[in-house]
Design a protein around this motif. Structure first.
Motif, PDB file in Angstrom:
ATOM      1  N   THR A   1      -9.929 -15.827  30.458  1.00  0.00           N
ATOM      2  CA  THR A   1      -8.521 -15.620  30.066  1.00  0.00           C
ATOM      3  C   THR A   1      -8.350 -15.465  28.566  1.00  0.00           C
ATOM      4  N   VAL A   2      -7.478 -14.552  28.171  1.00  0.00           N
ATOM      5  CA  VAL A   2      -7.090 -14.462  26.758  1.00  0.00           C
ATOM      6  C   VAL A   2      -5.621 -14.850  26.602  1.00  0.00           C
ATOM      7  N   ALA A   3      -5.113 -15.601  27.588  1.00  0.00           N
ATOM      8  CA  ALA A   3      -3.703 -15.986  27.542  1.00  0.00           C
ATOM      9  C   ALA A   3      -3.539 -17.490  27.760  1.00  0.00           C
ATOM     10  N   ALA A   4      -4.569 -18.246  27.439  1.00  0.00           N
ATOM     11  CA  ALA A   4      -4.503 -19.715  27.581  1.00  0.00           C
ATOM     12  C   ALA A   4      -4.201 -20.117  29.016  1.00  0.00           C
ATOM     13  N   GLY A   5      -4.876 -19.471  29.940  1.00  0.00           N
ATOM     14  CA  GLY A   5      -4.634 -19.763  31.345  1.00  0.00           C
ATOM     15  C   GLY A   5      -5.449 -20.907  31.900  1.00  0.00           C
ATOM     16  N   VAL A   6      -6.460 -21.371  31.166  1.00  0.00           N
ATOM     17  CA  VAL A   6      -7.368 -22.345  31.769  1.00  0.00           C
ATOM     18  C   VAL A   6      -7.478 -23.666  31.015  1.00  0.00           C
ATOM     19  N   GLU A   7      -6.789 -23.803  29.884  1.00  0.00           N
ATOM     20  CA  GLU A   7      -7.023 -25.039  29.127  1.00  0.00           C
ATOM     21  C   GLU A   7      -6.195 -26.191  29.679  1.00  0.00           C
ATOM     22  N   PRO A   8      -6.734 -27.406  29.580  1.00  0.00           N
ATOM     23  CA  PRO A   8      -6.030 -28.579  30.087  1.00  0.00           C
ATOM     24  C   PRO A   8      -4.640 -28.677  29.474  1.00  0.00           C
ATOM     25  N   PRO A   9      -3.693 -29.158  30.260  1.00  0.00           N
ATOM     26  CA  PRO A   9      -2.321 -29.237  29.768  1.00  0.00           C
ATOM     27  C   PRO A   9      -2.172 -30.354  28.740  1.00  0.00           C
ATOM     28  N   ALA A  10      -1.259 -30.143  27.810  1.00  0.00           N
ATOM     29  CA  ALA A  10      -0.855 -31.241  26.941  1.00  0.00           C
ATOM     30  C   ALA A  10      -0.019 -32.197  27.792  1.00  0.00           C
ATOM     31  N   GLY A  11       0.331 -33.332  27.227  1.00  0.00           N
ATOM     32  CA  GLY A  11       1.205 -34.237  27.971  1.00  0.00           C
ATOM     33  C   GLY A  11       0.429 -35.353  28.627  1.00  0.00           C
ATOM     34  N   ASN A  12       1.166 -36.129  29.370  1.00  0.00           N
ATOM     35  CA  ASN A  12       0.648 -37.408  29.833  1.00  0.00           C
ATOM     36  C   ASN A  12      -0.116 -37.371  31.148  1.00  0.00           C
ATOM     37  N   TRP A  13      -1.037 -36.472  31.287  1.00  0.00           N
ATOM     38  CA  TRP A  13      -1.847 -36.477  32.498  1.00  0.00           C
ATOM     39  C   TRP A  13      -2.918 -37.557  32.384  1.00  0.00           C
ATOM     40  N   PRO A  14      -3.107 -38.342  33.410  1.00  0.00           N
ATOM     41  CA  PRO A  14      -4.137 -39.395  33.325  1.00  0.00           C
ATOM     42  C   PRO A  14      -5.548 -38.817  33.350  1.00  0.00           C
ATOM     43  N   GLY A  15      -5.678 -37.566  33.740  1.00  0.00           N
ATOM     44  CA  GLY A  15      -6.995 -36.958  33.776  1.00  0.00           C
ATOM     45  C   GLY A  15      -6.873 -35.485  34.070  1.00  0.00           C
ATOM     46  N   CYS A  16      -7.939 -34.753  33.742  1.00  0.00           N
ATOM     47  CA  CYS A  16      -7.920 -33.319  34.003  1.00  0.00           C
ATOM     48  C   CYS A  16      -9.303 -32.836  34.421  1.00  0.00           C
ATOM     49  N   VAL A  17      -9.322 -32.047  35.482  1.00  0.00           N
ATOM     50  CA  VAL A  17     -10.566 -31.476  35.985  1.00  0.00           C
ATOM     51  C   VAL A  17     -10.495 -29.963  35.841  1.00  0.00           C
ATOM     52  N   SER A  18     -11.583 -29.346  35.392  1.00  0.00           N
ATOM     53  CA  SER A  18     -11.666 -27.892  35.332  1.00  0.00           C
ATOM     54  C   SER A  18     -12.542 -27.404  36.485  1.00  0.00           C
ATOM     55  N   LEU A  19     -12.051 -26.412  37.213  1.00  0.00           N
ATOM     56  CA  LEU A  19     -12.746 -25.953  38.414  1.00  0.00           C
ATOM     57  C   LEU A  19     -13.429 -24.619  38.130  1.00  0.00           C
ATOM     58  N   ASP A  20     -14.724 -24.642  38.016  1.00  0.00           N
ATOM     59  CA  ASP A  20     -15.502 -23.436  37.714  1.00  0.00           C
ATOM     60  C   ASP A  20     -16.049 -22.868  39.024  1.00  0.00           C
ATOM     61  N   LEU A  21     -15.760 -21.612  39.284  1.00  0.00           N
ATOM     62  CA  LEU A  21     -16.038 -21.064  40.626  1.00  0.00           C
ATOM     63  C   LEU A  21     -17.316 -20.234  40.693  1.00  0.00           C
ATOM     64  N   ARG A  22     -18.200 -20.383  39.709  1.00  0.00           N
ATOM     65  CA  ARG A  22     -19.347 -19.482  39.604  1.00  0.00           C
ATOM     66  C   ARG A  22     -20.269 -19.489  40.816  1.00  0.00           C
TER      67      ARG A  22
END
Lengths: 531, 531
Positions: free
Chosen positions: A132-153
């Motif tokens: 993505t060149v539109a910031a589609g995949v970065e973890p959200p700001a704010g009060n999330w207790p955790g963030c997982v990135s899902l890589d589909l390779r």
């Protein structure tokens, strides 16, 4: 470090980043255009230098094998591949990495990750191929207790090929080259070659309504999607494989463009073509840009359906090395697996000639088989190398932005003038000087998709704020003069402010309601597109 | 009664219904195929014979002028135009008429009608032009305190023409002929000619994803929609006019196929073409049906994009008067405003010849300008007269059903055999005998849209139950063998049971949630598509 390791801060493979000699060449070229570069070259980071926040969460025992919490993967999944992402990477700024990266190998893995994230209220970013060149995949700001990135390779299989219907069932995580390689034996091809081709996935193309190889007629990936299979937090959505239907709003068109906010596209049946056997192509010089634009319009309205119909304005032609001088260059090509495109090419050349276009005597020559050659071939190689070049320019302290849009023909002249004025104005203000160039990526009977490249000298430490101003000026002008905030780069977070104004408000409400039906906890790609 | 008054029980204009002599011809023709007709001819109703339930509701004073509660309009808006509708009309059965018919002249009128219906919990059926053959416009059964039918015939203006982009902004209630007439002076044409052309509206085409004139390439109306404007109970939705975009799920594709359940399409910008200047067309005989099918597949996969590519099976060719014998007939035509289609036509004929197709020596002749002639012209006239003929057959006591679908090429052989077996089985059971014929309406690279016509002798008083069994058998077979429940006739209520099985369950949930966002009281077209 392996030779073929992916860059965690920039585009593509580490091994393909520009080396010292090529960077020096680039520096000399840029200096010729923009004067002496004042800033010191930024040295790309090594992973060892990066300080990452400790993971706030740990995977459940049952899913441990599909998670990776190494600094390399967490840093590499912190951002997409926009200029802003690269600059933050070069600044060693990885302040909001995902806590974990998941590499699912099956739909069951994906469902389990979704269930787990849902139960814990963790944000789940659908990374896809991460281009993505539109910031589609970065973890959200704010009060999330955790963030997982899902890589589909690892969802990278071609599952079924139907030669009779010329279609294939393919997993969503496959990259472009593997997809084409897997089809080759059957003589079929998807022919979808976005600039991200080497590092983007079929599912990502569908999720972002990626624009493809064909300059005219069917070209967006959704034109080639027969059916989709999507895993959502509420279960699977699988549409029926059909060549067409009139039964209600089209499921595939609802999934297309959903940017990971509704679910993960795990499979799709896609429409293929036979590999082309005949090719004709040439580049045509136009001393007058507005005549060149008129020629593209006539070609787009002719129903000749050229495969390529790419107009480079004089600056773009020069920067890309296609031509030197004040001419605009139009690349026109036809390809076919069935018949010689000679008649079509001749008519296309007639149209160009009527607008003052100049081309070689043998421009209509049809070649059988073989690979693309000449100006078009050069342009293509440069095209795929573009992102590596962009990263090198970022290291040289430059500010670079590329943005694309689409607009109807009646508005184009005022639109183009308005964009140039706005962007040049912003460039002058924040960079002092710079270059804005334009090419057409796709042409439609009722309009065109112009793609702008902006380069200006940056100030040390200010690249991002400079970029922000240019981006905002461009986006404002796009909306004001009647374009769309993105023709094929997607909305992500970067384009949200303008997308929200382009999108009818009630449609936003309907879309959010639909999202809540399949993602009731709102864990998927928070901040992207809706919510 | 005016000469040009619309029929309140059947298709089109009263003046164009088959007269006695033509009915007798038809009777003789049918008898030749199916044996002596046993049932007495049904005499069409006069409005004076119809007993209608008294309106349960009265319009508010402020809106009085746009409502009509005359028996003629109420009866005429009780049904669409399917066989089931016609048979109920012939049986003088108008047991659930709308209480009022509204003829809005502006969006403000529509909003006010919606507000009023919402405040009173009255069902609001979006009648459009009323040509549905899928029970899309009849008042819902159940405990509604009142029902209003919304006829859009006065929203019939072409508001703006943009010749440069070849597009026009047109109101949703315009009928086909007025649309084409209004464009004629500009040299432009939408070229969307469904069989309902004379009595259906642009908004209705979009709401039902109508399939159009072109047999290949872009043909569904949504391919030609640049932007829409829709009035919903929650307000207006207006999308931006664009040749293409990649910004989120496409608004126009969400509205397309919504069948009046989300709102009323009051305007659209649609993409137009120049009127064709060159035409080439012929009919090609194939002794072998499966070779003819293979020829259509090759043509659809050739990217030659014939305008017409309509295969009539031997029965269809005979019934339509196109040919007598055992040959299948393929109508192939090319048209262009820009260039002679000679090369394309020659290549298409080569493809047909390779499959055993026979055609005249001058088949590739390109004609300039002028109107369509020959077999294709005959076929076209019969095409638009079809519904009048269907009504006459209903009067003769016959059972008639037409259904259409689409299926990928890999499944076609088994699909077609399965459909024929199921429908012939049902016909034999409920009618004793009958005819099933098939034509292809549209051909895609990955599949085809077959259109079936079923005719059998009815028993007095049993036409509807006979039709029901045939319809159910056909619909079951469509689903079982991998087709779609409708390629261009829409879902309405008739296709709901099978649509619900074809449609992914989670998509249904998402769609319903989206509907609730724009139609919170659920007054629009209850029972159609969702809810």
């Amino acid at each position: 470090m392996g030779e073929d390791r992916r860059s965690f801060w920039g585009w593509g493979l580490e091994s393909k980043a520009l080396d010292g000699a090529r960077k020096n060449n680039l520096k000399a070229m840029v200096s010729m255009q923009l004067g002496r570069i004042e800033t010191a070259e930024i040295v790309p980071p090594k992973i060892e230098e990066i300080e990452l926040r400790k993971p706030r969460i740990a995977p459940p025992e049952s899913l441990k094998t599909i998670f990776d919490s190494s600094p390399f993967e967490r840093a590499g999944h912190s951002y997409g591949k926009s200029f802003r992402d690269v600059v933050r990477g070069l600044a060693r700024n990885f302040s909001n990495p995902p806590d974990l990266v998941a590499f699912p190998r099956s739909e069951a893995d994906i469902s389990q990750v979704m269930d787990w994230c849902g139960s814990k209220n963790y944000a789940l970013m659908i990374y896809g191929g991460g281009s993505t060149v539109a910031a589609g995949v970065e973890p959200p700001a704010g009060n999330w207790p955790g963030c997982v990135s899902l890589d589909l390779r690892y969802l990278d299989k071609i599952l079924e090929i139907d030669s009779r219907s010329r279609a294939a069932r393919i997993q969503g995580g496959i990259y472009g080259p593997a997809l084409e390689a897997g089809l080759k034996e059957s003589g079929l091809t998807l022919r979808h070659f976005p600039q991200s081709f080497e590092f983007s996935t079929l599912g990502g193309w569908i999720a972002t309504r990626s624009g493809g190889h064909f300059a005219t007629n069917r070209t967006h990936i959704e034109d080639f999607v027969e059916s989709v299979r999507m895993i959502t937090p509420a279960g699977a959505v699988e549409s029926r494989r059909l060549p067409a239907s009139g039964a209600g709003p089209q499921v595939e068109r609802f999934v297309a463009g959903s940017e990971g906010t509704l679910g993960v596209i795990t499979e799709a049946w896609v429409r293929l073509q036979e590999r082309p056997r005949y090719r004709a192509g040439t580049s045509i010089k136009f001393p007058d840009y507005s005549e060149a634009v008129a020629a593209v319009r006539d070609l787009a309205q002719s129903d000749l359906f050229p495969t390529n119909c790419r107009l480079l304005d004089p600056t773009e032609a020069m920067v890309s090395g296609t031509a030197i001088g004040k001419d605009a260059i139009l690349l026109v090509a036809f390809e076919s697996a069935d018949h010689s495109p000679e008649a079509a090419m001749k008519r296309a050349l007639d149209i160009c000639r009527a607008h003052g276009g100049k081309f070689p005597d043998d421009a209509a020559t049809v070649r059988s088989g073989g690979d693309r050659e000449g100006a078009a071939g050069n342009w293509r190689r440069t095209f795929l190398e573009g992102p590596y070049l962009r990263d090198a320019l970022a290291c040289l302290g430059m500010v670079i932005e590329t943005f694309e849009t689409a607009v109807t023909w009646d508005k184009f002249d005022a639109f183009h003038a308005g964009i140039l004025e706005a962007v040049r104005g912003a460039l002058g203000k924040v960079c002092g000087k710079g270059i804005v160039s334009c090419r057409f990526t796709h042409a439609y009977p009722d309009g065109v998709a112009p793609y702008y490249t902006v380069i200006g000298p940056g100030r040390a430490g200010s690249q991002l704020s400079q970029w922000n101003e240019i981006k905002a000026a461009a986006s404002e002008a796009i909306l004001r003069f009647g374009g769309t905030i993105t023709h094929h780069h997607s909305v992500g977070r970067d384009h949200r402010p303008w997308y929200d104004r382009e999108r009818p408000e009630l449609f936003a409400k309907a879309l959010l309601a639909a999202k809540q039906a399949v993602d009731p906890k709102g864990i998927l790609n928070p901040g992207v597109l809706v919510g």
